[in-house]
Design a protein around this motif. Structure first.
Motif, PDB file in Angstrom:
ATOM      1  N   HIS A 124      -7.608  12.105 -20.662  1.00 37.02           N
ATOM      2  CA  HIS A 124      -8.624  11.092 -20.942  1.00 37.02           C
ATOM      3  C   HIS A 124      -9.398  10.734 -19.676  1.00 37.02           C
ATOM      4  O   HIS A 124      -9.719   9.576 -19.444  1.00 37.02           O
ATOM      5  CB  HIS A 124      -7.964   9.859 -21.556  1.00 37.02           C
ATOM      6  CG  HIS A 124      -7.183  10.209 -22.789  1.00 37.02           C
ATOM      7  ND1 HIS A 124      -7.749  10.258 -24.038  1.00 37.02           N
ATOM      8  CD2 HIS A 124      -5.902  10.608 -22.961  1.00 37.02           C
ATOM      9  CE1 HIS A 124      -6.845  10.642 -24.918  1.00 37.02           C
ATOM     10  NE2 HIS A 124      -5.716  10.874 -24.291  1.00 37.02           N
ATOM     11  N   GLY A 125      -9.644  11.745 -18.833  1.00 35.51           N
ATOM     12  CA  GLY A 125     -10.481  11.522 -17.660  1.00 35.51           C
ATOM     13  C   GLY A 125      -9.848  10.708 -16.560  1.00 35.51           C
ATOM     14  O   GLY A 125     -10.519  10.293 -15.626  1.00 35.51           O
ATOM     15  N   HIS A 126      -8.548  10.455 -16.668  1.00 37.71           N
ATOM     16  CA  HIS A 126      -7.896   9.638 -15.651  1.00 37.71           C
ATOM     17  C   HIS A 126      -6.627  10.302 -15.172  1.00 37.71           C
ATOM     18  O   HIS A 126      -6.089  11.176 -15.829  1.00 37.71           O
ATOM     19  CB  HIS A 126      -7.524   8.262 -16.224  1.00 37.71           C
ATOM     20  CG  HIS A 126      -8.696   7.401 -16.549  1.00 37.71           C
ATOM     21  ND1 HIS A 126      -9.281   7.395 -17.793  1.00 37.71           N
ATOM     22  CD2 HIS A 126      -9.391   6.520 -15.798  1.00 37.71           C
ATOM     23  CE1 HIS A 126     -10.286   6.542 -17.787  1.00 37.71           C
ATOM     24  NE2 HIS A 126     -10.384   6.004 -16.588  1.00 37.71           N
ATOM     25  N   ILE A 127      -6.137   9.816 -14.030  1.00 39.86           N
ATOM     26  CA  ILE A 127      -4.813  10.225 -13.577  1.00 39.86           C
ATOM     27  C   ILE A 127      -3.904   9.016 -13.754  1.00 39.86           C
ATOM     28  O   ILE A 127      -4.226   7.912 -13.295  1.00 39.86           O
ATOM     29  CB  ILE A 127      -4.839  10.628 -12.092  1.00 39.86           C
ATOM     30  CG1 ILE A 127      -5.882  11.712 -11.857  1.00 39.86           C
ATOM     31  CG2 ILE A 127      -3.470  11.114 -11.647  1.00 39.86           C
ATOM     32  CD1 ILE A 127      -6.114  12.029 -10.409  1.00 39.86           C
ATOM     33  N   LEU A 128      -2.800   9.234 -14.448  1.00 41.33           N
ATOM     34  CA  LEU A 128      -1.847   8.155 -14.679  1.00 41.33           C
ATOM     35  C   LEU A 128      -0.764   8.279 -13.618  1.00 41.33           C
ATOM     36  O   LEU A 128      -0.208   9.359 -13.427  1.00 41.33           O
ATOM     37  CB  LEU A 128      -1.250   8.355 -16.067  1.00 41.33           C
ATOM     38  CG  LEU A 128      -0.606   7.187 -16.766  1.00 41.33           C
ATOM     39  CD1 LEU A 128      -1.533   6.002 -16.802  1.00 41.33           C
ATOM     40  CD2 LEU A 128      -0.244   7.601 -18.190  1.00 41.33           C
ATOM     41  N   VAL A 129      -0.460   7.192 -12.925  1.00 38.65           N
ATOM     42  CA  VAL A 129       0.497   7.255 -11.819  1.00 38.65           C
ATOM     43  C   VAL A 129       1.576   6.199 -12.025  1.00 38.65           C
ATOM     44  O   VAL A 129       1.273   5.041 -12.320  1.00 38.65           O
ATOM     45  CB  VAL A 129      -0.231   6.983 -10.476  1.00 38.65           C
ATOM     46  CG1 VAL A 129       0.763   6.918  -9.343  1.00 38.65           C
ATOM     47  CG2 VAL A 129      -1.265   8.058 -10.220  1.00 38.65           C
ATOM     48  N   GLY A 130       2.839   6.610 -11.895  1.00 40.14           N
ATOM     49  CA  GLY A 130       3.937   5.640 -11.941  1.00 40.14           C
ATOM     50  C   GLY A 130       4.566   5.549 -10.570  1.00 40.14           C
ATOM     51  O   GLY A 130       4.821   6.577  -9.933  1.00 40.14           O
ATOM     52  N   THR A 131       4.843   4.328 -10.091  1.00 36.07           N
ATOM     53  CA  THR A 131       5.382   4.201  -8.732  1.00 36.07           C
ATOM     54  C   THR A 131       6.823   3.729  -8.777  1.00 36.07           C
ATOM     55  O   THR A 131       7.281   3.160  -9.766  1.00 36.07           O
ATOM     56  CB  THR A 131       4.586   3.180  -7.906  1.00 36.07           C
ATOM     57  OG1 THR A 131       4.903   1.871  -8.410  1.00 36.07           O
ATOM     58  CG2 THR A 131       3.099   3.414  -8.032  1.00 36.07           C
ATOM     59  N   LYS A 132       7.488   3.950  -7.675  1.00 36.45           N
ATOM     60  CA  LYS A 132       8.887   3.543  -7.562  1.00 36.45           C
ATOM     61  C   LYS A 132       9.031   2.031  -7.722  1.00 36.45           C
ATOM     62  O   LYS A 132      10.069   1.536  -8.134  1.00 36.45           O
ATOM     63  CB  LYS A 132       9.404   3.952  -6.183  1.00 36.45           C
ATOM     64  CG  LYS A 132      10.847   3.582  -6.026  1.00 36.45           C
ATOM     65  CD  LYS A 132      11.403   3.956  -4.698  1.00 36.45           C
ATOM     66  CE  LYS A 132      12.889   3.651  -4.741  1.00 36.45           C
ATOM     67  NZ  LYS A 132      13.432   3.231  -3.496  1.00 36.45           N
ATOM     68  N   ASP A 185       0.845  -1.193   0.000  1.00 30.84           N
ATOM     69  CA  ASP A 185       0.000   0.000   0.000  1.00 30.84           C
ATOM     70  C   ASP A 185       0.878   1.240   0.000  1.00 30.84           C
ATOM     71  O   ASP A 185       2.005   1.227   0.494  1.00 30.84           O
ATOM     72  CB  ASP A 185      -0.893   0.004   1.245  1.00 30.84           C
ATOM     73  CG  ASP A 185      -2.095  -0.913   1.044  1.00 30.84           C
ATOM     74  OD1 ASP A 185      -2.312  -1.320  -0.112  1.00 30.84           O
ATOM     75  OD2 ASP A 185      -2.784  -1.227   2.028  1.00 30.84           O
ATOM     76  N   ASN A 186       0.321   2.318  -0.541  1.00 30.25           N
ATOM     77  CA  ASN A 186       1.017   3.616  -0.570  1.00 30.25           C
ATOM     78  C   ASN A 186       2.442   3.541  -1.106  1.00 30.25           C
ATOM     79  O   ASN A 186       3.379   3.946  -0.434  1.00 30.25           O
ATOM     80  CB  ASN A 186       1.057   4.242   0.830  1.00 30.25           C
ATOM     81  CG  ASN A 186      -0.331   4.470   1.359  1.00 30.25           C
ATOM     82  OD1 ASN A 186      -1.279   4.468   0.579  1.00 30.25           O
ATOM     83  ND2 ASN A 186      -0.468   4.657   2.642  1.00 30.25           N
ATOM     84  N   PRO A 187       2.624   3.031  -2.319  1.00 28.67           N
ATOM     85  CA  PRO A 187       3.984   3.020  -2.877  1.00 28.67           C
ATOM     86  C   PRO A 187       4.402   4.450  -3.208  1.00 28.67           C
ATOM     87  O   PRO A 187       3.552   5.307  -3.443  1.00 28.67           O
ATOM     88  CB  PRO A 187       3.835   2.189  -4.157  1.00 28.67           C
ATOM     89  CG  PRO A 187       2.413   2.411  -4.564  1.00 28.67           C
ATOM     90  CD  PRO A 187       1.626   2.558  -3.286  1.00 28.67           C
TER      91      PRO A 187
END
Length: 1335
Positions: A968-976, A957-959
């Motif tokens: 496009h109506g979304h949030i794109l998230v890249g994690t470590k 959780d919470n990376p």
């Protein structure tokens, strides 16, 4: 008070006394505003005679030696000396830089000239070729460059009446240049019989191809075209240093001290002999003249500037004076009046008024002066001389009181006692003499304790003690006036010092850098009341510290201006000013002291502070109050991107192996396999050391990078397309404002940036040549025309590109520490910001350079480490995220306020139309309004929020969030952790792509009958991947240790995993729960293999050179294979499960019988006949061909054979995946090779049905799937494979002509032999016939 921070007050340059006349010429002009522009030391000065005011240009960091005035007379170009000298073009009205021209000249810039319309600038270097350069100076672009002459060039000028023509002159030559296209061609002037071939010092161009020039003997030479047509003899009595053309005619100035005016056809109008005027003196020499209307400016060799009004020509007005050539060391300030006294090697002592900014008295002595002191009552001035004597003068009328010589070596320091009774005189004889002032300077004492020359002295307030510093850095104390040394510490404790000018002692510890033991600090002076002190050093820097300054490596504010060493510095008696003097530049600088309370009222900073970074860089030692770097950032800053060998080195390495190539080419080699592979899918996303590298494209696909691959991912179809133009790790990715092109930067010796189209996956532009080792940040401008990039070289160079043309526009050294982000201002593409470790800088483009200003933090705190930045809704506003979780809001360069946004670093930030989105290490995505006043919404990245369509599992959780973008109506998230997630505005999260986390991936196993593979990595996870079109991670388990190998049992139900601590586990292949675990070894388990068939035995190889064999059913160790001399790298069972083949790090191929582990010796012919259950070995005759020519440098790390035993796939340390025909007998087999991994390919495996090849890439953390394509199955797609290294003759020889042409050697014959045979004797060697007169 152990405060190590910089003081809050500062200095402002108020006046510079002096003018550089020596070794320079033509450096003094009137500007359009009737101000006078010239230079001294490293400062450009604009002096207004009307207001008696000076403005300063401080953009140089070393001596300025050349100056040119733009034809509109507002802009000025100045050139400096130095290892990498540059030219600044600046505005004489605002004293701001307009353009910086650099990267061409070395040593220095000797002359400059603008052309008639002011568009182009020509410069001449001081290098051995005296290089001539023509610049389009506004763009900072070099138009043309040519070697100037073998000897010094003294002057250069554009022909104002013919375009594209220039004239240069110098030692024994004059050259006429024409500029055509980008080439400069010279023709030498022909002296003929009209005049002697001699040195030409200055020139001016006139109409009809006429050029006037001033010669060393005082004649004026007149040229027509390239021929000398007449001479005007005796124009001056000695060399003509300066010639200036104006509307009325020409002015010349010479070494004879005369200025002559000539009309337009060079007929004499008048002569002004400066030596004969009131202010004149014998030996006056003119170095620069400027004639405008009825005023003439004259600069002399001895640093004076005269202004002459033509109709009162016998009364020149002296507007500036300074010391003449020779070192300047002596400085004293008057105890009660605003006066400063200086004395120099030019033997003059001068008194300056700090209020009127003028010289009020001067007196010439017999000897060079090295130090000065004024008595406490202000009546006497004592001067220490270079010959060991000292003289005392009355300040009132400069008459001598006494002259005493008791020493043979120079007097370096003298000081009056506070009660006025004694004078202490310290000499280079290592002793201090004490003289009684009242007894007409009778010697009353002597201090002999030093072993080296005396450098500094201070009296105690009660005049009873004296402290000294000497050349060894020793600090000694003496009782006065007897001169007895005091060694008892108790006695010294309570002493109050009247002044502090010593460089060693507890109170000034902090002025020394932490690790410096050198005497490069020449002078110190403490201001007790203001609790600050000022220092002067050998690097031309004046620094301001707090006083007392107890701890080494304290912070300071630094001020540039002096070019070479600053020899002395003193506070004025009322602490209003600081006076500093330069040794070699023999100038006197007067600085106004601005206490901190005034700072708060005036936030508008005077223009010159914007140029010099007063808050020094190099003083950024670890302050006591700096919070520890966040562990994650700490890790990231320690990653090194240096490689022992880069892919660029391959051609050279192959060259070195030429002999091997020849032998290889002569043998008939196996051809490359007909089948090929094609990259199909990559599991992985690089975020552990990258940020903001994940975007939506125009069409709603997702673009990111991993290893050496740019990936375009279609989330509807779950497919990927690849940009494979890079050949090493990609470290950054930026997207064009139209979201159709991206720029990616990679690691490399000369690393490149590729701009490519996400639709066609074709490169549009490749930029290289400016970044060493790698590119860590890129950003497009809002109009998409420019690109900014940052390198990972030691200076973290920032480059601005016109990417379509592939042209570098500007470059600058960014910072000593790592820079994370560069952003171009969307409203003004000439401005950008960079952020990094303790770094926030605002840059603006100036020609070929960038001028940077640090963010002004004011009273709000320290510069934090910044991790991300964006521009806001106006051109002034910028926002940056810090390593402590704050968002800083900036206007222009000033910090307005900070807002707490996250726990832990803010890694990513994205600007929206109305507001911002941020992501941090705390695993929270936050949406903000447009002023960061309110946080509108937060999304926590949690497993519970994962939507059912996810392609994998969240590891935790919470990376830590490293990249965010919207669309496009979304949030794109890249994690470590290498996950790419799509967050719906309403909350659910879809996981799209994931890969291993930071750490090397080595373990890889494919399932015996399903499209599944397992990987295990140093990131301490074991993962199961689905290789069918759903491409997702099926299961993951965290391990207590990282692992390097894994293997499925033959029935696919169990999975064995070898760990790095010497233990191994067998787990259920579906649930990953433990079945058994063992630990018999201490070292890494490097390979693990079930025996074929029923999987009865498990062979476990470790890095301590043993293979253990276990019976799986009874869970007991049944055999140990001994005999390997190095760690085990590969293992294979034979089909019967009775024989093990083992490879070791020492390149041994060994065989052991199972299950006991007895060593066997098998001839190589027999090995081929044995049926092997698998083949992953890299040694033996069947694999001889897989070792490359450069096998010494690189290792083949892995191989795997298809089940039909036809194709062997290999992975090596260069990041290549190769396919060979099997068996690969004979050296250097041919192959097909594929680049996608960056460095080591650590493992390769075919799936059970050979439909896919699976590879893992070590440190690039990626898992790549390649589809296997049979011969003939070739669509029109471009082939991604590169064929083999060598093409031997059999591939179709050459036609004989072609072969011949191929072998022709184009050496230029003229360089080696004479073309024409010569007969007779050359003219200059012939015996001369005596002429009639000589007979």
């Amino acid at each position: 008070m152990a405060d190590r921070s910089a003081p809050s007050c500062h200095l402002r340059l108020e006046w510079v006394y002096g003018y550089r006349g020596h070794q320079c010429r033509n450096n003094l002009y009137y500007t359009a505003a009737k101000e006078i522009v010239y230079f001294v030391a490293g400062v450009g000065v604009v002096y207004s005679p009307r207001e008696h005011r000076q403005k300063f240009y401080l953009g140089h960091q070393d001596d300025i030696i050349s100056l040119a005035l733009h034809p509109e007379r507002v802009l000025v170009a100045t050139g400096q000396v130095g290892k990498e000298p540059y030219i600044c073009v600046w505005d004489s009205y605002t004293v701001q830089t307009v353009s910086v021209l650099k990267d061409v000249h070395t040593h220095g810039i000797a002359c400059l000239a603008f052309d008639l319309d002011g568009q182009r600038l020509v410069s001449v270097g001081l290098d051995s070729k005296n290089t001539v350069c023509v610049w389009d100076w506004r763009r900072g672009k070099l138009l043309s460059v040519a070697p100037g002459h073998t000897d010094r060039i003294f002057d250069i000028s554009w022909d104002l009446y013919q375009p594209n023509k220039l004239v240069s002159c110098g030692v024994k030559h004059i050259k006429f240049w024409s500029l055509c296209g980008n080439s400069l061609t010279p023709k030498r002037g022909v002296f003929g019989k009209t005049g002697d071939l001699q040195t030409i010092l200055c020139l001016a161009c006139a109409r009809d191809e006429v050029t006037y020039s001033g010669a060393l003997n005082g004649d004026i030479y007149v040229w027509k075209g390239i021929n000398l047509v007449r001479t005007i003899q005796g124009a001056h009595a000695a060399g003509i240093f300066s010639m200036n053309a104006c509307e009325e005619g020409f002015a010349t100035g010479g070494r004879d001290g005369c200025v002559r005016l000539w009309d337009l056809s060079f007929k004499p109008i008048t002569v002004i002999d400066l030596r004969e005027t009131d202010q004149g003196y014998k030996g006056l020499s003119v170095r620069s003249v400027c004639w405008r209307g009825d005023h003439i400016l004259v600069g002399t060799q001895d640093s004076e500037i005269f202004e002459i009004v033509v109709h009162e020509r016998n009364k020149p007005f002296l507007i500036m004076q300074g010391h003449c050539e020779g070192e300047l060391w002596a400085l004293a300030v008057h105890p009660t009046k605003p006066l400063a006294m200086t004395g120099s090697d030019d033997r003059s002592v001068r008194i300056w008024s700090l209020i009127d900014h003028a010289l009020i008295a001067r007196c010439n002595m017999e000897e060079p002066i090295r130090c000065a002191a004024v008595s406490t009552d202000g009546i006497h001035l004592a001067l220490g001389m270079k010959d060991g004597s000292f003289t005392v003068l009355r300040v009132r009328d400069m008459t001598e009181v006494v002259h005493i010589k008791d020493r043979k070596e120079a007097i370096h320091e003298l000081k009056y006692s506070p009660d006025g009774n004694f004078l202490a005189v310290g000499s280079n004889d290592s002793s201090v003499d004490i003289y009684g002032v009242v007894q007409r300077y009778k010697k009353v004492g002597e201090c002999i304790g030093s072993l080296s020359f005396i450098t500094h002295m201070d009296w105690s307030s009660d005049s009873k003690y004296l402290q000294t510093n000497d050349g060894n850095g020793k600090r000694l104390f003496y009782r006065m006036p007897s001169g007895k040394e005091v060694t008892n510490k108790e006695e010294l404790k309570g002493i109050q010092w009247a002044s502090w000018t010593c460089v060693s002692g507890l109170e000034v510890n902090g002025i020394w850098p932490k690790y410096s033991e050198i005497n490069d600090i020449n002078s110190v002076d403490a201001n007790f009341i203001g609790q600050v002190m000022v220092t002067a050093d050998d690097y031309g820097v004046v620094k301001l510290f707090r006083y007392p300054c107890l701890r080494k490596g304290a912070k300071f504010k630094k001020y540039l201006g002096h070019s070479a060493h600053v020899t002395n510095v003193r506070w004025s008696h009322d602490h209003q000013w600081v006076v500093s003097i330069g040794g070699a530049d023999h100038s006197v600088f007067q600085w106004k002291f601005v206490p901190d309370r005034k700072l708060k009222d005036s936030l508008h900073i005077a223009p010159q502070e914007s140029l010099v970074d007063s808050n020094s860089d190099e003083s950024d030692s670890d302050q006591s109050d700096v919070p520890e770097l966040d562990s994650e950032i700490e890790q990231e800053t320690q990653i090194t991107y240096r490689r022992q060998v880069y892919k660029e080195d391959l051609p050279q390495l192959k060259e070195q192996c030429k002999e091997k190539r020849k032998s290889a080419a002569s043998k008939r080699r196996e051809r490359a396999p007909g089948n090929s592979i094609r990259l199909h899918f990559v599991h992985g996303y690089r975020a552990y050391d990258c940020r903001s590298n994940l975007f939506y494209t125009q069409t709603g696909e997702i673009v990111y990078h991993v290893a050496a691959v740019g990936v375009v991912y279609n989330r509807q179809q779950n497919t990927q397309r690849f940009y494979l133009g890079h050949d090493d790790d990609i470290l950054c990715l930026g997207i064009h404002p139209l979201k159709d092109y991206v720029a990616t930067g990679q690691v490399g010796r000369d690393s490149s940036i590729h701009i490519w189209d996400t639709e066609t996956i074709k490169p549009l532009s490749v930029l290289k040549g400016y970044h060493q080792y790698g590119v860590c940040a890129v950003d497009f401008s809002a109009d998409g025309k420019r690109l900014a990039s940052v390198g990972i070289d030691d200076n973290h160079t920032v480059v601005l590109w016109d990417w379509k043309k592939g042209e570098k526009l500007s470059a600058v050294r960014g910072s000593k520490d790592k820079i994370f982000v560069v952003k171009i201002n969307p409203y003004m593409p000439d401005k950008l910001i960079t952020v990094g470790i303790k770094h926030m800088k605002f840059w603006r483009r100036a020609g070929g350079g960038l001028i940077g200003r640090k963010g002004c933090i004011g009273a709000l705190g320290r510069t934090d480490t910044m991790m991300c930045a964006v521009y806001g809704w106006t051109e002034e506003m910028a926002f940056s995220g810090t390593s402590t979780g704050d968002v800083c809001i900036w206007r222009d360069v000033f910090l307005l306020k900070t807002v707490k946004a996250h726990d832990g670093p803010v890694f990513s930030m994205h600007a929206l139309e109305k507001g911002f989105v941020t992501g941090g290490k705390d695993g929270v995505v936050a949406l903000w309004d447009d002023t960061f006043e309110r946080c509108l919404k937060t999304y926590a990245i949690k497993r519970a929020a994962l939507a059912p369509g996810s392609k994998g599992l969240l590891l935790e959780d919470n990376p830590s969030i490293r990249a965010i973008s919207l669309g496009h109506g979304h949030i794109l998230v890249g994690t470590k952790n290498g996950e790419i997630l799509e967050v719906d505005k309403s909350g659910p999260i879809t996981l799209l792509v994931q890969g291993h986390m930071e750490g090397e991936v080595w373990g890889l196993a494919t399932h015996p009958h399903l499209p599944i593979c397992a990987t295990v990595s140093d990131d301490k996870t074991l993962r199961i991947w689905d290789l069918s079109p759903s491409h997702c991670m099926l299961a993951v388990r965290k391990l207590k240790k990282g692992g390097r190998c894994c293997c499925f049992s033959p029935d696919g139900k169990a999975l064995a995993v070898g760990l790095n601590d010497g233990s191994f586990l067998i787990v259920n292949a579906d649930t990953l729960e433990d079945l058994v675990s063992f630990q018999h070894r201490k070292d890494v388990i490097s390979e693990i293999r079930f025996s074929p068939g029923a999987g009865k035995y498990l062979a476990v190889a470790s890095c301590d050179n043993f293979v253990d064999i276990y019976n799986v059913m009874s869970s007991k160790r049944v055999g140990i294979c001994k005999g390997a001399s190095s760690y085990i790298t590969h293992m294979d069972w034979d089909v019967r499960g009775k024989l093990l083949q083992v490879n070791t790090g020492a390149k041994e191929q060994l065989f052991f019988e199972a299950p006991r582990g007895k060593k066997q010796t098998i001839p190589s012919l027999e090995v081929e006949k044995i049926g092997w259950a698998s083949w992953t070995s890299v040694l033996g005759s069947c694999c001889e061909g897989i070792w490359p020519i450069i096998g010494e440098v690189t290792d083949v790390t892995a191989s795997c054979l298809t089940s039909d035993s036809k194709v062997l796939a290999t992975g090596d340390d260069f990041g290549f995946v190769k396919l060979f025909r099997y068996p690969a007998k004979g050296k250097f087999g041919k192959f097909k090779r594929y680049v996608a991994h960056s460095t080591h390919v650590t493992n390769v495996r075919w799936t059970y049905d050979d439909s896919l090849l699976v590879t893992v890439g070590g440190a690039d953390t990626s898992l790549m799937l390649w589809t296997y394509e049979m011969e003939g199955h070739r669509d029109s797609r471009q082939c991604d494979s590169e064929e083999s290294d060598l093409d031997s003759e059999e591939d179709g020889g050459y036609d004989s002509d072609v072969t011949r042409e191929n072998e022709i050697n184009y050496t230029i014959k003229a360089l080696s032999t004479n073309i024409r045979p010569m007969f007779g004797i050359k003219p200059h060697l012939q015996q001369k016939e005596p002429t009639l007169d000589e007979r």
